[in-house]
Motif scaffolding. Structure first.
Motif, PDB file in Angstrom:
ATOM      1  N   ALA A 254       0.888  -1.162   0.000  1.00  0.00           N
ATOM      2  CA  ALA A 254       0.000   0.000   0.000  1.00  0.00           C
ATOM      3  C   ALA A 254       0.925   1.211   0.000  1.00  0.00           C
ATOM      4  O   ALA A 254       1.695   1.415   0.946  1.00  0.00           O
ATOM      5  N   MET A 255       0.892   1.980  -1.068  1.00  0.00           N
ATOM      6  CA  MET A 255       1.855   3.056  -1.265  1.00  0.00           C
ATOM      7  C   MET A 255       1.161   4.399  -1.444  1.00  0.00           C
ATOM      8  O   MET A 255       0.369   4.564  -2.382  1.00  0.00           O
ATOM      9  N   GLU A 256       1.428   5.329  -0.563  1.00  0.00           N
ATOM     10  CA  GLU A 256       0.924   6.695  -0.714  1.00  0.00           C
ATOM     11  C   GLU A 256       2.144   7.555  -0.983  1.00  0.00           C
ATOM     12  O   GLU A 256       2.934   7.832  -0.082  1.00  0.00           O
ATOM     13  N   LEU A 257       2.304   7.965  -2.238  1.00  0.00           N
ATOM     14  CA  LEU A 257       3.562   8.550  -2.685  1.00  0.00           C
ATOM     15  C   LEU A 257       3.409  10.034  -2.997  1.00  0.00           C
ATOM     16  O   LEU A 257       2.552  10.707  -2.451  1.00  0.00           O
ATOM     17  N   GLY A 258       4.254  10.556  -3.855  1.00  0.00           N
ATOM     18  CA  GLY A 258       4.331  11.995  -4.078  1.00  0.00           C
ATOM     19  C   GLY A 258       3.146  12.577  -4.825  1.00  0.00           C
ATOM     20  O   GLY A 258       2.298  11.867  -5.363  1.00  0.00           O
ATOM     21  N   GLY A 259       3.094  13.899  -4.860  1.00  0.00           N
ATOM     22  CA  GLY A 259       2.029  14.601  -5.565  1.00  0.00           C
ATOM     23  C   GLY A 259       2.551  15.863  -6.236  1.00  0.00           C
ATOM     24  O   GLY A 259       3.640  16.337  -5.926  1.00  0.00           O
ATOM     25  N   ASN A 260       1.766  16.378  -7.149  1.00  0.00           N
ATOM     26  CA  ASN A 260       2.072  17.650  -7.808  1.00  0.00           C
ATOM     27  C   ASN A 260       0.729  18.283  -8.156  1.00  0.00           C
ATOM     28  O   ASN A 260       0.315  18.336  -9.304  1.00  0.00           O
ATOM     29  N   ALA A 261       0.037  18.739  -7.109  1.00  0.00           N
ATOM     30  CA  ALA A 261      -1.379  19.074  -7.224  1.00  0.00           C
ATOM     31  C   ALA A 261      -1.637  20.362  -7.989  1.00  0.00           C
ATOM     32  O   ALA A 261      -1.109  21.421  -7.642  1.00  0.00           O
ATOM     33  N   PRO A 262      -2.493  20.300  -9.019  1.00  0.00           N
ATOM     34  CA  PRO A 262      -2.946  21.526  -9.679  1.00  0.00           C
ATOM     35  C   PRO A 262      -4.111  22.148  -8.905  1.00  0.00           C
ATOM     36  O   PRO A 262      -4.937  21.433  -8.316  1.00  0.00           O
ATOM     37  N   PHE A 263      -4.171  23.470  -8.919  1.00  0.00           N
ATOM     38  CA  PHE A 263      -5.251  24.220  -8.278  1.00  0.00           C
ATOM     39  C   PHE A 263      -5.838  25.111  -9.370  1.00  0.00           C
ATOM     40  O   PHE A 263      -5.198  26.079  -9.799  1.00  0.00           O
ATOM     41  N   ILE A 264      -7.030  24.763  -9.846  1.00  0.00           N
ATOM     42  CA  ILE A 264      -7.630  25.415 -11.009  1.00  0.00           C
ATOM     43  C   ILE A 264      -8.715  26.381 -10.553  1.00  0.00           C
ATOM     44  O   ILE A 264      -9.662  25.982  -9.859  1.00  0.00           O
ATOM     45  N   ALA A 417      -6.212  17.018  -7.027  1.00  0.00           N
ATOM     46  CA  ALA A 417      -6.361  18.263  -7.789  1.00  0.00           C
ATOM     47  C   ALA A 417      -7.487  19.066  -7.150  1.00  0.00           C
ATOM     48  O   ALA A 417      -8.388  18.511  -6.514  1.00  0.00           O
ATOM     49  N   TYR A 418      -7.421  20.394  -7.308  1.00  0.00           N
ATOM     50  CA  TYR A 418      -8.417  21.294  -6.740  1.00  0.00           C
ATOM     51  C   TYR A 418      -9.061  22.112  -7.863  1.00  0.00           C
ATOM     52  O   TYR A 418      -8.377  22.542  -8.795  1.00  0.00           O
ATOM     53  N   ILE A 419     -10.380  22.295  -7.756  1.00  0.00           N
ATOM     54  CA  ILE A 419     -11.128  23.055  -8.762  1.00  0.00           C
ATOM     55  C   ILE A 419     -12.029  24.051  -8.045  1.00  0.00           C
ATOM     56  O   ILE A 419     -12.748  23.674  -7.103  1.00  0.00           O
ATOM     57  N   TYR A 420     -12.023  25.290  -8.526  1.00  0.00           N
ATOM     58  CA  TYR A 420     -12.959  26.284  -8.010  1.00  0.00           C
ATOM     59  C   TYR A 420     -13.805  26.829  -9.159  1.00  0.00           C
ATOM     60  O   TYR A 420     -13.278  27.342 -10.145  1.00  0.00           O
ATOM     61  N   GLU A 435      -6.725  13.341 -14.122  1.00  0.00           N
ATOM     62  CA  GLU A 435      -6.165  12.026 -13.793  1.00  0.00           C
ATOM     63  C   GLU A 435      -5.567  12.046 -12.384  1.00  0.00           C
ATOM     64  O   GLU A 435      -4.351  11.951 -12.183  1.00  0.00           O
ATOM     65  N   PHE A 436      -6.457  12.171 -11.408  1.00  0.00           N
ATOM     66  CA  PHE A 436      -6.037  12.250 -10.017  1.00  0.00           C
ATOM     67  C   PHE A 436      -6.980  11.407  -9.160  1.00  0.00           C
ATOM     68  O   PHE A 436      -8.173  11.305  -9.447  1.00  0.00           O
ATOM     69  N   GLY A 437      -6.434  10.824  -8.109  1.00  0.00           N
ATOM     70  CA  GLY A 437      -7.231   9.952  -7.253  1.00  0.00           C
ATOM     71  C   GLY A 437      -8.215  10.697  -6.379  1.00  0.00           C
ATOM     72  O   GLY A 437      -9.193  10.108  -5.905  1.00  0.00           O
ATOM     73  N   MET A 438      -7.969  11.983  -6.147  1.00  0.00           N
ATOM     74  CA  MET A 438      -8.850  12.780  -5.290  1.00  0.00           C
ATOM     75  C   MET A 438      -9.036  14.160  -5.912  1.00  0.00           C
ATOM     76  O   MET A 438      -8.103  14.686  -6.536  1.00  0.00           O
ATOM     77  N   ILE A 439     -10.212  14.722  -5.702  1.00  0.00           N
ATOM     78  CA  ILE A 439     -10.527  16.056  -6.217  1.00  0.00           C
ATOM     79  C   ILE A 439     -11.132  16.878  -5.084  1.00  0.00           C
ATOM     80  O   ILE A 439     -12.082  16.431  -4.422  1.00  0.00           O
ATOM     81  N   GLY A 440     -10.605  18.075  -4.889  1.00  0.00           N
ATOM     82  CA  GLY A 440     -11.225  19.026  -3.985  1.00  0.00           C
ATOM     83  C   GLY A 440     -12.050  19.999  -4.815  1.00  0.00           C
ATOM     84  O   GLY A 440     -11.484  20.869  -5.482  1.00  0.00           O
ATOM     85  N   LEU A 441     -13.363  19.830  -4.826  1.00  0.00           N
ATOM     86  CA  LEU A 441     -14.246  20.682  -5.620  1.00  0.00           C
ATOM     87  C   LEU A 441     -14.791  21.796  -4.727  1.00  0.00           C
ATOM     88  O   LEU A 441     -15.606  21.552  -3.844  1.00  0.00           O
ATOM     89  N   ASN A 442     -14.266  22.994  -4.934  1.00  0.00           N
ATOM     90  CA  ASN A 442     -14.587  24.149  -4.085  1.00  0.00           C
ATOM     91  C   ASN A 442     -14.237  23.882  -2.626  1.00  0.00           C
ATOM     92  O   ASN A 442     -14.872  24.396  -1.710  1.00  0.00           O
ATOM     93  N   ARG A 443     -13.217  23.069  -2.445  1.00  0.00           N
ATOM     94  CA  ARG A 443     -12.684  22.772  -1.104  1.00  0.00           C
ATOM     95  C   ARG A 443     -11.166  22.712  -1.183  1.00  0.00           C
ATOM     96  O   ARG A 443     -10.615  22.116  -2.121  1.00  0.00           O
ATOM     97  N   GLY A 444     -10.489  23.284  -0.187  1.00  0.00           N
ATOM     98  CA  GLY A 444      -9.041  23.240  -0.161  1.00  0.00           C
ATOM     99  C   GLY A 444      -8.479  22.135   0.703  1.00  0.00           C
ATOM    100  O   GLY A 444      -7.268  22.056   0.921  1.00  0.00           O
ATOM    101  N   LEU A 445      -9.360  21.263   1.208  1.00  0.00           N
ATOM    102  CA  LEU A 445      -8.932  20.165   2.076  1.00  0.00           C
ATOM    103  C   LEU A 445      -9.691  18.914   1.698  1.00  0.00           C
ATOM    104  O   LEU A 445     -10.924  18.910   1.664  1.00  0.00           O
ATOM    105  N   VAL A 446      -8.970  17.822   1.406  1.00  0.00           N
ATOM    106  CA  VAL A 446      -9.625  16.562   1.053  1.00  0.00           C
ATOM    107  C   VAL A 446      -9.407  15.477   2.100  1.00  0.00           C
ATOM    108  O   VAL A 446     -10.106  14.461   2.091  1.00  0.00           O
TER     109      VAL A 446
END
Length: 483
Positions: A254-264, A417-420, A435-446
Motif C-alpha cells: 500500500a503506497m501513498e507517494l508523491g504529488g504535484n497538485a494543480p489548483f484550477i 487536484a483542486y477546482i474552483y 487524472e487524479f485519485g482525489m478532487i477538492g471541488l470548491n474545497r481546499g482540504l480533502v
C-alpha cells in the motif's frame, strides 16, 4: 527563542511491549528545526532489532487475529479517547521536532485521533458474502482474514496522523505491526506507543523501530517471509525502491507517494472562496504535504484579482517558532528541505517569474522560508515539475478548459487536484477528466478519515482511510461448499 523540552520523552525502541536500547547501543539526535538545537538522542534500531520486532509481531499475531472484533474496536476507541485527552501535549511535542506551527499540530492531532475512532467502528464491519453458484450449484463463501504482520513506514511531515492512519486499520483488521517512523520526527510516534499500551493493546501487537538505517532495516523486514503487508507514505523514489524489495517475497503493498497538485480557478469562481481554499491547500503544514497545491492555474479573467488577494493573505502570515503565540508559519523540517524550496524559487525568478510576496531566503537560525507568491512562472521552471514541499504558490494563466486539463494532467503524479467554479456541472466535468485519485471541488482540504485517500499513476497504490483502508490489511478467502 528556546522552548522548554518536555521532561517526559520516550526515546528507546518499543518491542514486544518493552522499552529497550538498540542492540548495538547506538543513538541518533533529534533537533528542533526552528532553533537547530538538540531535543533528544533516540535509539538507532539495527537490522537485528528489526528482526526482533518481526519476531514479536509474529508471536502476537495469532492471539490478536483471534480477538473478537468488538474487543479490538473497544481498544481503538480507548486510544482515541486518550489521544484526545493528550492532544495538547502531543501537539507541542510535534511542533518541537517537526517545526510546524502549534495550530497546524493541533489540527493534525484531531485528524490523527479520528483514525482510531473511525477504525474502532470499521473493526466490526469486516463483512463477507455467501452466494449460490449459478453454474456448479455449490455455495460460494467469501470472507476476509487478517493478512499477517504489517510493516508500516511513515514520513516526517505528519508524525502522528500518518501513523494512526496505518495502525488504526491494521489493528482493526487483526494484523500486528512494526512501525518505522521518520528519523527526523520519531518522538511523536514513540509517545503514541504509550497511548496504545494504556488503551490495552497487547504486547507485541504494535512495535516501534526508530532508525537512521532506514533502507537496511526496511529491506531486512521485507525479505522476512513473515511480513505480509508493507504500507508506506513518502516520496515516489523511495516507494519504487520498497516495491522492488517487496516483490521478492510478493509482499502486499500500500503506497501513498508523491504529488504535484494543480489548483484550477475558473473564470466564474468565487474569488474570495478560492483564495481561502488556496490558503488551506497551500499553507496547511507550511506546504509540507503531498496534498499541497503546487501548480496554480488561474483563468485570465480573474488572475490578477486572485493573485493580489492571495499575496496579501500569504504575505501577512506571521513566521516564527511554531510554539510562539500567533505564529502561523513555522520552520521547515531541515536544511535540505529549506534549500530545495529556496532553489526552486531562485530558479523560477531567474527564468522570469515575479514574486508578489516573499521570495528571499530567511537569514538566521532555523530552517524558515517565507510565504511566497510567484506570478508569470514560465513552463521551464523546475518547481512546476516536482513537489515544492514549502510555502510557495506558483501561478500561471489559462484561457481554455481543454488546455488547462492537459496541463494539469501533464505530470507523472496523480494524487489530488483542486477546482474552483460556481458551476457544479463544470466542476464535475473537469473532475472526471483530471487524472487524479482525489478532487477538492470548491474545497481546499480533502483529507478525511472516512474517505479513501490515495492517488493514481506514480502517486501510489491502494487507499488509506474509509472502508478501503481496512481492506489493505485483509486477504479474501473463498470457501466452496455444498449443503
Amino acid at each position: 527563542m528556546k522552548h522548554e523540552i518536555p521532561s517526559r520523552l520516550a526515546t528507546e525502541l518499543y518491542i514486544a511491549g518493552r522499552w529497550r536500547d538498540a542492540s548495538d547501543g547506538g543513538t541518533f539526535p533529534v533537533y528542533d528545526p526552528a532553533t537547530e538545537e538538540k531535543i533528544a538522542d533516540v535509539a538507532n534500531g539495527t537490522v537485528e532489532d528489526a528482526i526482533a520486532a518481526v519476531d514479536a509481531a509474529q508471536a502476537a499475531f495469532a492471539g490478536w487475529a483471534a480477538t473478537k472484533p468488538r474487543e479490538r474496536a473497544e481498544i481503538l476507541r480507548c486510544a482515541f479517547d486518550i489521544l484526545t485527552r493528550e492532544k495538547d501535549r502531543f501537539a507541542r511535542l510535534m511542533t518541537l521536532e517537526n517545526g510546524k506551527s502549534l495550530a497546524d499540530s493541533q489540527g493534525e492531532m484531531a485528524y490523527a485521533a479520528e483514525f482510531f475512532r473511525w477504525y474502532a467502528e470499521e473493526a466490526v464491519r469486516n463483512i463477507g458474502q455467501v452466494m449460490h453458484s449459478p453454474a456448479s450449484g455449490a455455495r460460494i463463501l467469501a470472507h476476509h482474514k487478517p493478512a499477517g504482520v504489517a510493516l508500516l513506514i511513515t514520513p516526517w511531515n505528519f508524525p502522528a496522523a500518518m501513523g494512526t492512519r496505518k495502525i488504526g486499520p491494521a489493528l482493526a483488521a487483526g494484523c500486528t505491526v512494526v512501525i518505522k517512523p521518520a528519523s527526523e520526527t520519531p518522538l511523536t510516534m514513540l509517545a503514541l506507543m504509550e497511548v496504545l499500551e494504556e488503551a490495552g493493546v497487547p504486547a507485541g501487537v504494535v512495535n516501534a523501530l526508530p532508525s537512521r538505517a532506514s533502507g537496511k532495516v526496511a529491506d531486512a523486514m521485507l525479505h522476512d517471509p513473515r511480513v505480509r503487508v508493507v504500507s508506506f507514505t513518502g516520496s515516489t523514489a523511495v516507494g519504487r525502491t520498497l516495491l522492488k524489495s517487496a516483490a521478492d517475497n510478493v509482499v502486499k503493498p500500500a503506497m501513498e507517494l508523491g504529488g504535484n497538485a494543480p489548483f484550477i480557478v475558473c473564470a466564474d469562481a468565487d474569488i474570495d472562496a478560492a483564495v481561502e481554499g488556496a490558503i488551506l491547500a497551500k499553507m496547511r503544514n507550511i506546504g509540507e504535504a503531498c496534498t499541497a497545491a503546487n501548480r496554480f492555474y488561474i483563468h485570465d479573467n480573474v488572475h490578477d484579482a486572485f493573485a493580489e488577494k492571495l499575496a496579501i493573505r500569504m504575505g501577512a502570515m506571521r513566521m516564527g517558532h511554531g510554539l510562539a503565540e500567533g505564529v502561523q508559519v513555522g520552520s521547515l523540517v531541515n536544511a535540505e528541505t529549506r534549500d530545495k524550496v529556496a532553489g526552486f524559487v531562485e530558479d523560477a525568478l531567474e527564468k522570469g517569474a515575479r514574486a508578489l510576496c516573499g521570495g528571499r531566503r530567511h537569514e538566521g537560525r532555523g530552517f524558515f522560508y517565507p510565504p511566497t507568491v510567484l506570478v508569470d512562472v514560465p513552463d521551464t521552471a523546475k518547481l512546476l515539475c516536482d513537489e515544492i514541499f514549502g510555502p510557495v504558490a506558483a501561478l500561471q494563466r489559462f484561457s481554455d478548459e481543454d488546455e488547462v486539463v492537459c496541463r494539469a494532467n501533464d505530470t507523472e503524479y496523480g494524487l489530488v487536484a483542486y477546482i474552483y467554479t460556481r458551476d457544479q456541472k463544470r466542476g464535475l466535468g473537469l473532475a472526471e477528466r483530471l487524472e487524479f485519485g482525489m478532487i477538492g471541488l470548491n474545497r481546499g482540504l480533502v483529507s478525511d478519515a472516512a474517505a479513501p485517500f490515495g492517488g493514481v499513476k506514480q502517486s501510489g497504490l491502494g487507499r488509506e482511510g474509509g472502508h478501503e483502508g481496512l481492506m489493505e490489511f485483509l486477504e479474501t478467502q473463498y470457501v466452496s461448499a455444498e449443503w
